[in-house]
Write a protein that holds these residues in place. Structure first.
Motif, PDB file in Angstrom:
ATOM      1  N   ILE A   1      16.479   7.862  -8.224  1.00  0.00           N
ATOM      2  CA  ILE A   1      15.828   7.722  -6.916  1.00  0.00           C
ATOM      3  C   ILE A   1      16.079   6.328  -6.343  1.00  0.00           C
ATOM      4  O   ILE A   1      15.972   5.327  -7.051  1.00  0.00           O
ATOM      5  CB  ILE A   1      14.287   7.908  -7.097  1.00  0.00           C
ATOM      6  CG1 ILE A   1      13.960   9.338  -7.544  1.00  0.00           C
ATOM      7  CG2 ILE A   1      13.518   7.545  -5.836  1.00  0.00           C
ATOM      8  CD1 ILE A   1      14.302  10.392  -6.516  1.00  0.00           C
ATOM      9  N   PHE A   2      16.387   6.296  -5.052  1.00  0.00           N
ATOM     10  CA  PHE A   2      16.526   5.018  -4.331  1.00  0.00           C
ATOM     11  C   PHE A   2      15.435   4.992  -3.261  1.00  0.00           C
ATOM     12  O   PHE A   2      15.473   5.759  -2.298  1.00  0.00           O
ATOM     13  CB  PHE A   2      17.925   4.937  -3.706  1.00  0.00           C
ATOM     14  CG  PHE A   2      18.265   3.607  -3.058  1.00  0.00           C
ATOM     15  CD1 PHE A   2      17.491   2.465  -3.260  1.00  0.00           C
ATOM     16  CD2 PHE A   2      19.396   3.495  -2.252  1.00  0.00           C
ATOM     17  CE1 PHE A   2      17.815   1.252  -2.676  1.00  0.00           C
ATOM     18  CE2 PHE A   2      19.742   2.279  -1.653  1.00  0.00           C
ATOM     19  CZ  PHE A   2      18.944   1.167  -1.865  1.00  0.00           C
ATOM     20  N   PHE A   3      14.449   4.108  -3.468  1.00  0.00           N
ATOM     21  CA  PHE A   3      13.318   3.987  -2.537  1.00  0.00           C
ATOM     22  C   PHE A   3      13.526   2.762  -1.646  1.00  0.00           C
ATOM     23  O   PHE A   3      13.788   1.663  -2.148  1.00  0.00           O
ATOM     24  CB  PHE A   3      12.003   3.841  -3.322  1.00  0.00           C
ATOM     25  CG  PHE A   3      10.832   3.450  -2.462  1.00  0.00           C
ATOM     26  CD1 PHE A   3      10.281   4.347  -1.559  1.00  0.00           C
ATOM     27  CD2 PHE A   3      10.282   2.175  -2.538  1.00  0.00           C
ATOM     28  CE1 PHE A   3       9.211   3.983  -0.742  1.00  0.00           C
ATOM     29  CE2 PHE A   3       9.211   1.803  -1.735  1.00  0.00           C
ATOM     30  CZ  PHE A   3       8.675   2.710  -0.842  1.00  0.00           C
TER      31      PHE A   3
ATOM     32  N   LYS B   1       3.902   1.422 -14.749  1.00  0.00           N
ATOM     33  CA  LYS B   1       4.558   2.689 -15.087  1.00  0.00           C
ATOM     34  C   LYS B   1       5.903   2.497 -15.783  1.00  0.00           C
ATOM     35  O   LYS B   1       6.324   3.339 -16.570  1.00  0.00           O
ATOM     36  CB  LYS B   1       4.808   3.468 -13.785  1.00  0.00           C
ATOM     37  CG  LYS B   1       3.879   4.663 -13.602  1.00  0.00           C
ATOM     38  CD  LYS B   1       4.058   5.265 -12.235  1.00  0.00           C
ATOM     39  CE  LYS B   1       4.666   6.648 -12.292  1.00  0.00           C
ATOM     40  NZ  LYS B   1       4.629   7.296 -10.948  1.00  0.00           N
ATOM     41  N   ALA B   2       6.574   1.393 -15.465  1.00  0.00           N
ATOM     42  CA  ALA B   2       7.963   1.224 -15.934  1.00  0.00           C
ATOM     43  C   ALA B   2       8.018   0.744 -17.381  1.00  0.00           C
ATOM     44  O   ALA B   2       7.119   0.050 -17.854  1.00  0.00           O
ATOM     45  CB  ALA B   2       8.670   0.219 -15.040  1.00  0.00           C
TER      46      ALA B   2
ATOM     47  N   ILE C   1       0.838  -1.205   0.000  1.00  0.00           N
ATOM     48  CA  ILE C   1       0.000   0.000   0.000  1.00  0.00           C
ATOM     49  C   ILE C   1       0.873   1.256   0.000  1.00  0.00           C
ATOM     50  O   ILE C   1       0.668   2.183  -0.792  1.00  0.00           O
ATOM     51  CB  ILE C   1      -0.917   0.008   1.257  1.00  0.00           C
ATOM     52  CG1 ILE C   1      -1.944  -1.123   1.160  1.00  0.00           C
ATOM     53  CG2 ILE C   1      -1.620   1.358   1.425  1.00  0.00           C
ATOM     54  CD1 ILE C   1      -2.660  -1.402   2.483  1.00  0.00           C
ATOM     55  N   THR C   2       1.878   1.282   0.889  1.00  0.00           N
ATOM     56  CA  THR C   2       2.645   2.519   1.048  1.00  0.00           C
ATOM     57  C   THR C   2       3.638   2.724  -0.102  1.00  0.00           C
ATOM     58  O   THR C   2       3.902   3.855  -0.497  1.00  0.00           O
ATOM     59  CB  THR C   2       3.376   2.535   2.408  1.00  0.00           C
ATOM     60  OG1 THR C   2       4.153   1.351   2.542  1.00  0.00           O
ATOM     61  CG2 THR C   2       2.385   2.588   3.545  1.00  0.00           C
TER      62      THR C   2
ATOM     63  N   SER D   1       3.887   6.693  -6.547  1.00  0.00           N
ATOM     64  CA  SER D   1       2.976   7.314  -7.530  1.00  0.00           C
ATOM     65  C   SER D   1       3.363   8.787  -7.757  1.00  0.00           C
ATOM     66  O   SER D   1       2.972   9.393  -8.743  1.00  0.00           O
ATOM     67  CB  SER D   1       1.524   7.217  -7.066  1.00  0.00           C
ATOM     68  OG  SER D   1       1.364   8.011  -5.922  1.00  0.00           O
ATOM     69  N   ASN D   2       4.178   9.340  -6.867  1.00  0.00           N
ATOM     70  CA  ASN D   2       4.592  10.744  -7.010  1.00  0.00           C
ATOM     71  C   ASN D   2       5.876  10.915  -7.826  1.00  0.00           C
ATOM     72  O   ASN D   2       6.377  12.027  -7.947  1.00  0.00           O
ATOM     73  CB  ASN D   2       4.825  11.365  -5.618  1.00  0.00           C
ATOM     74  CG  ASN D   2       3.553  11.369  -4.810  1.00  0.00           C
ATOM     75  OD1 ASN D   2       2.483  11.629  -5.345  1.00  0.00           O
ATOM     76  ND2 ASN D   2       3.655  11.059  -3.531  1.00  0.00           N
ATOM     77  N   TYR D   3       6.419   9.814  -8.313  1.00  0.00           N
ATOM     78  CA  TYR D   3       7.692   9.897  -9.043  1.00  0.00           C
ATOM     79  C   TYR D   3       7.542   9.332 -10.451  1.00  0.00           C
ATOM     80  O   TYR D   3       6.754   8.401 -10.676  1.00  0.00           O
ATOM     81  CB  TYR D   3       8.780   9.105  -8.289  1.00  0.00           C
ATOM     82  CG  TYR D   3       9.115   9.736  -6.958  1.00  0.00           C
ATOM     83  CD1 TYR D   3      10.110  10.700  -6.858  1.00  0.00           C
ATOM     84  CD2 TYR D   3       8.384   9.415  -5.819  1.00  0.00           C
ATOM     85  CE1 TYR D   3      10.395  11.313  -5.637  1.00  0.00           C
ATOM     86  CE2 TYR D   3       8.664  10.025  -4.593  1.00  0.00           C
ATOM     87  CZ  TYR D   3       9.669  10.972  -4.509  1.00  0.00           C
ATOM     88  OH  TYR D   3       9.932  11.578  -3.311  1.00  0.00           O
TER      89      TYR D   3
END
Ligand SMILES: C[S@@+](CC[C@H](N)C(=O)[O-])C[C@H]1O[C@@H](n2cnc3c(N)ncnc32)[C@H](O)[C@@H]1O
Length: 208
Positions: free
Chosen positions: A133-135, A58-59, A27-28, A34-36
Protein backbone atom coordinates in the motif's frame (compact mmCIF):
# COMPACT_ATOMS: atom_id res chain seq x y z
CA UNK A 1 16.41 29.38 1.02
CA UNK A 2 16.57 25.72 -0.02
CA UNK A 3 13.73 23.43 1.14
CA UNK A 4 16.21 21.47 3.26
CA UNK A 5 17.48 24.58 5.04
CA UNK A 6 13.99 25.96 5.50
CA UNK A 7 13.01 22.77 7.35
CA UNK A 8 16.24 22.90 9.37
CA UNK A 9 15.06 26.29 10.68
CA UNK A 10 11.38 25.31 10.96
CA UNK A 11 12.28 22.20 13.00
CA UNK A 12 12.52 24.15 16.26
CA UNK A 13 8.86 25.21 16.09
CA UNK A 14 7.36 22.62 13.71
CA UNK A 15 5.63 20.66 16.48
CA UNK A 16 4.45 23.66 18.47
CA UNK A 17 3.37 26.45 16.12
CA UNK A 18 -0.24 26.69 14.94
CA UNK A 19 -0.57 24.41 11.91
CA UNK A 20 -4.01 23.15 10.90
CA UNK A 21 -2.57 21.14 8.02
CA UNK A 22 -0.17 19.23 10.27
CA UNK A 23 -2.92 18.52 12.82
CA UNK A 24 -5.51 17.39 10.27
CA UNK A 25 -2.92 15.15 8.63
CA UNK A 26 -2.33 13.30 11.88
CA UNK A 27 -6.03 12.76 12.60
CA UNK A 28 -6.90 11.57 9.10
CA UNK A 29 -3.78 9.44 8.58
CA UNK A 30 -4.52 7.53 11.80
CA UNK A 31 -8.15 7.12 10.77
CA UNK A 32 -7.38 5.79 7.29
CA UNK A 33 -4.43 3.57 8.17
CA UNK A 34 -6.28 1.96 11.07
CA UNK A 35 -8.11 -0.02 8.35
CA UNK A 36 -4.93 -1.59 6.97
CA UNK A 37 -2.54 -4.23 8.26
CA UNK A 38 1.16 -3.61 7.92
CA UNK A 39 4.47 -4.73 9.41
CA UNK A 40 7.33 -3.08 7.52
CA UNK A 41 6.82 0.61 6.83
CA UNK A 42 8.74 3.17 4.79
CA UNK A 43 7.93 6.74 5.81
CA UNK A 44 8.81 9.43 3.27
CA UNK A 45 9.65 12.85 4.73
CA UNK A 46 9.12 11.74 8.33
CA UNK A 47 10.01 15.21 9.65
CA UNK A 48 9.89 15.43 13.45
CA UNK A 49 8.38 11.96 13.73
CA UNK A 50 4.81 13.10 14.39
CA UNK A 51 3.46 10.12 12.46
CA UNK A 52 6.37 7.75 13.13
CA UNK A 53 5.30 7.68 16.76
CA UNK A 54 1.82 6.26 16.23
CA UNK A 55 2.84 4.09 13.26
CA UNK A 56 5.08 2.29 15.74
CA UNK A 57 2.04 1.02 17.64
CA UNK A 58 1.29 -1.30 14.69
CA UNK A 59 4.54 -1.63 12.73
CA UNK A 60 7.30 -4.15 13.35
CA UNK A 61 9.87 -2.07 11.51
CA UNK A 62 9.89 1.52 10.23
CA UNK A 63 12.45 3.11 7.94
CA UNK A 64 11.93 6.86 8.16
CA UNK A 65 13.57 9.06 5.51
CA UNK A 66 14.10 12.83 5.47
CA UNK A 67 16.75 15.24 4.23
CA UNK A 68 16.50 17.76 7.06
CA UNK A 69 18.97 16.93 9.82
CA UNK A 70 17.20 19.23 12.29
CA UNK A 71 13.78 17.66 11.63
CA UNK A 72 15.39 14.22 12.09
CA UNK A 73 17.05 15.35 15.33
CA UNK A 74 13.63 16.31 16.72
CA UNK A 75 12.25 12.92 15.67
CA UNK A 76 15.14 11.12 17.38
CA UNK A 77 14.55 13.10 20.59
CA UNK A 78 10.98 11.74 20.62
CA UNK A 79 11.58 8.21 19.44
CA UNK A 80 14.25 5.89 20.72
CA UNK A 81 13.11 2.48 19.60
CA UNK A 82 15.10 -0.20 17.81
CA UNK A 83 12.15 -0.83 15.49
CA UNK A 84 12.80 2.58 13.83
CA UNK A 85 15.71 3.50 11.58
CA UNK A 86 15.99 7.17 10.67
CA UNK A 87 17.96 7.87 7.50
CA UNK A 88 19.01 11.28 6.23
CA UNK A 89 18.62 11.28 2.45
CA UNK A 90 17.18 13.17 -0.47
CA UNK A 91 14.11 11.36 -1.81
CA UNK A 92 14.97 12.62 -5.29
CA UNK A 93 17.89 10.15 -5.30
CA UNK A 94 17.31 6.35 -5.51
CA UNK A 95 16.19 5.19 -2.04
CA UNK A 96 18.71 2.96 -0.25
CA UNK A 97 16.14 0.48 0.98
CA UNK A 98 15.90 -3.18 -0.09
CA UNK A 99 13.47 -3.83 -2.94
CA UNK A 100 10.11 -5.42 -2.00
CA UNK A 101 10.89 -4.88 1.68
CA UNK A 102 7.87 -2.93 2.94
CA UNK A 103 4.12 -3.48 2.87
CA UNK A 104 3.26 0.18 3.53
CA UNK A 105 4.76 3.44 2.29
CA UNK A 106 3.42 6.64 3.82
CA UNK A 107 3.94 10.18 2.61
CA UNK A 108 2.41 13.04 4.60
CA UNK A 109 2.75 16.65 3.46
CA UNK A 110 5.95 15.94 1.55
CA UNK A 111 4.97 15.71 -2.12
CA UNK A 112 4.23 19.43 -2.42
CA UNK A 113 8.04 19.83 -2.30
CA UNK A 114 8.64 17.30 -5.08
CA UNK A 115 8.46 18.37 -8.72
CA UNK A 116 8.80 14.92 -10.27
CA UNK A 117 6.03 12.69 -8.87
CA UNK A 118 6.91 9.96 -11.36
CA UNK A 119 10.30 9.35 -9.70
CA UNK A 120 8.62 8.90 -6.30
CA UNK A 121 6.03 6.43 -7.64
CA UNK A 122 8.77 4.47 -9.45
CA UNK A 123 10.83 4.15 -6.27
CA UNK A 124 7.72 3.29 -4.25
CA UNK A 125 6.87 0.48 -6.67
CA UNK A 126 10.37 -1.00 -6.27
CA UNK A 127 10.36 -0.89 -2.46
CA UNK A 128 6.84 -2.27 -1.91
CA UNK A 129 6.06 -5.95 -1.64
CA UNK A 130 3.42 -7.23 -4.11
CA UNK A 131 0.00 -5.78 -3.14
CA UNK A 132 1.73 -3.27 -0.84
CA UNK A 133 0.00 0.00 0.00
CA UNK A 134 1.14 3.53 -0.84
CA UNK A 135 -0.64 6.10 1.36
CA UNK A 136 -0.45 9.79 0.47
CA UNK A 137 -1.85 12.66 2.53
CA UNK A 138 -1.18 16.02 0.94
CA UNK A 139 -2.24 19.65 0.88
CA UNK A 140 -5.28 19.65 -1.43
CA UNK A 141 -4.52 21.15 -4.87
CA UNK A 142 -7.63 23.34 -4.51
CA UNK A 143 -5.89 24.99 -1.54
CA UNK A 144 -2.79 25.39 -3.69
CA UNK A 145 -4.81 27.00 -6.51
CA UNK A 146 -5.91 29.52 -3.85
CA UNK A 147 -2.32 30.32 -2.91
CA UNK A 148 -1.70 28.06 0.11
CA UNK A 149 1.94 27.06 0.52
CA UNK A 150 3.99 25.54 3.32
CA UNK A 151 5.17 28.52 5.39
CA UNK A 152 6.26 29.52 8.86
CA UNK A 153 7.01 32.69 10.79
CA UNK A 154 10.58 33.42 11.80
CA UNK A 155 12.37 36.44 13.25
CA UNK A 156 13.07 37.45 9.62
CA UNK A 157 9.35 37.40 8.72
CA UNK A 158 7.32 34.78 6.87
CA UNK A 159 9.37 32.05 5.21
CA UNK A 160 7.46 30.59 2.24
CA UNK A 161 8.85 27.29 1.01
CA UNK A 162 9.42 26.11 -2.56
CA UNK A 163 6.36 24.08 -3.56
CA UNK A 164 4.86 22.43 -6.65
CA UNK A 165 1.19 22.03 -7.43
CA UNK A 166 0.06 18.52 -8.32
CA UNK A 167 -3.41 18.27 -9.87
CA UNK A 168 -5.58 15.34 -8.82
CA UNK A 169 -5.32 13.98 -12.36
CA UNK A 170 -1.51 14.06 -12.09
CA UNK A 171 -1.57 11.81 -9.01
CA UNK A 172 -3.98 9.39 -10.67
CA UNK A 173 -2.18 9.24 -14.02
CA UNK A 174 1.27 8.90 -12.42
CA UNK A 175 0.00 6.11 -10.18
CA UNK A 176 -1.57 4.29 -13.13
CA UNK A 177 1.57 4.67 -15.25
CA UNK A 178 3.51 3.00 -12.44
CA UNK A 179 1.17 0.01 -11.99
CA UNK A 180 -0.68 1.27 -8.91
CA UNK A 181 -4.42 0.84 -8.42
CA UNK A 182 -6.47 3.46 -6.57
CA UNK A 183 -8.14 1.92 -3.51
CA UNK A 184 -9.37 5.04 -1.70
CA UNK A 185 -9.56 8.78 -2.26
CA UNK A 186 -10.81 11.19 0.39
CA UNK A 187 -10.99 14.94 0.87
CA UNK A 188 -10.42 16.31 4.36
CA UNK A 189 -12.11 19.48 5.54
CA UNK A 190 -11.47 21.76 8.52
CA UNK A 191 -14.06 21.00 11.21
CA UNK A 192 -15.69 18.59 8.73
CA UNK A 193 -17.20 21.67 7.04
CA UNK A 194 -17.75 20.52 3.46
CA UNK A 195 -18.82 24.02 2.35
CA UNK A 196 -15.21 25.13 2.58
CA UNK A 197 -12.30 24.25 0.28
CA UNK A 198 -10.88 20.90 1.44
CA UNK A 199 -7.54 21.20 3.24
CA UNK A 200 -6.11 17.79 2.44
CA UNK A 201 -6.40 15.06 -0.13
CA UNK A 202 -5.77 11.44 0.83
CA UNK A 203 -5.00 8.58 -1.53
CA UNK A 204 -4.52 4.90 -0.86
CA UNK A 205 -2.89 3.13 -3.81
CA UNK A 206 -2.10 -0.56 -4.07
CA UNK A 207 0.83 -2.02 -6.00
CA UNK A 208 -0.70 -4.03 -8.83
C1 LIG B 1 5.69 19.40 6.04
S1 LIG B 1 6.98 18.34 6.56
C2 LIG B 1 6.03 16.89 6.96
C3 LIG B 1 6.69 16.05 8.02
C4 LIG B 1 5.84 14.86 8.47
N1 LIG B 1 5.58 13.95 7.38
C5 LIG B 1 4.55 15.35 9.05
O1 LIG B 1 3.49 15.03 8.49
O2 LIG B 1 4.59 16.06 10.06
C6 LIG B 1 7.76 17.83 5.05
C7 LIG B 1 9.03 17.02 5.29
O3 LIG B 1 9.49 16.51 4.04
C8 LIG B 1 10.90 16.62 4.01
N2 LIG B 1 11.32 16.69 2.60
C9 LIG B 1 10.90 17.54 1.65
N3 LIG B 1 11.51 17.30 0.47
C10 LIG B 1 12.35 16.25 0.69
C11 LIG B 1 13.28 15.54 -0.12
N4 LIG B 1 13.48 15.84 -1.41
N5 LIG B 1 13.96 14.52 0.44
C12 LIG B 1 13.79 14.19 1.75
N6 LIG B 1 12.93 14.84 2.57
C13 LIG B 1 12.22 15.85 2.05
C14 LIG B 1 11.20 17.89 4.79
O4 LIG B 1 12.53 17.92 5.27
C15 LIG B 1 10.16 17.83 5.91
O5 LIG B 1 10.64 17.19 7.05
Amino acid sequence: MSIENAYNVWAEQYDSNENKTRDLDKITAIEILSNYNFENVLELGCGTGKNTKWLLEKAKKIIALDFSQQMLNKAKEKINNNKVTFIKCNLLQPWKVNNEFVDLITSSLMLEHIKDLDFIFKQAYLKLKPSGIFFINELHPFKQYNGSKARYESENGTEVLEVYTHHISEYLITAKNNEFILIEIQEQFDNEDENEIPRLISFVFKKN
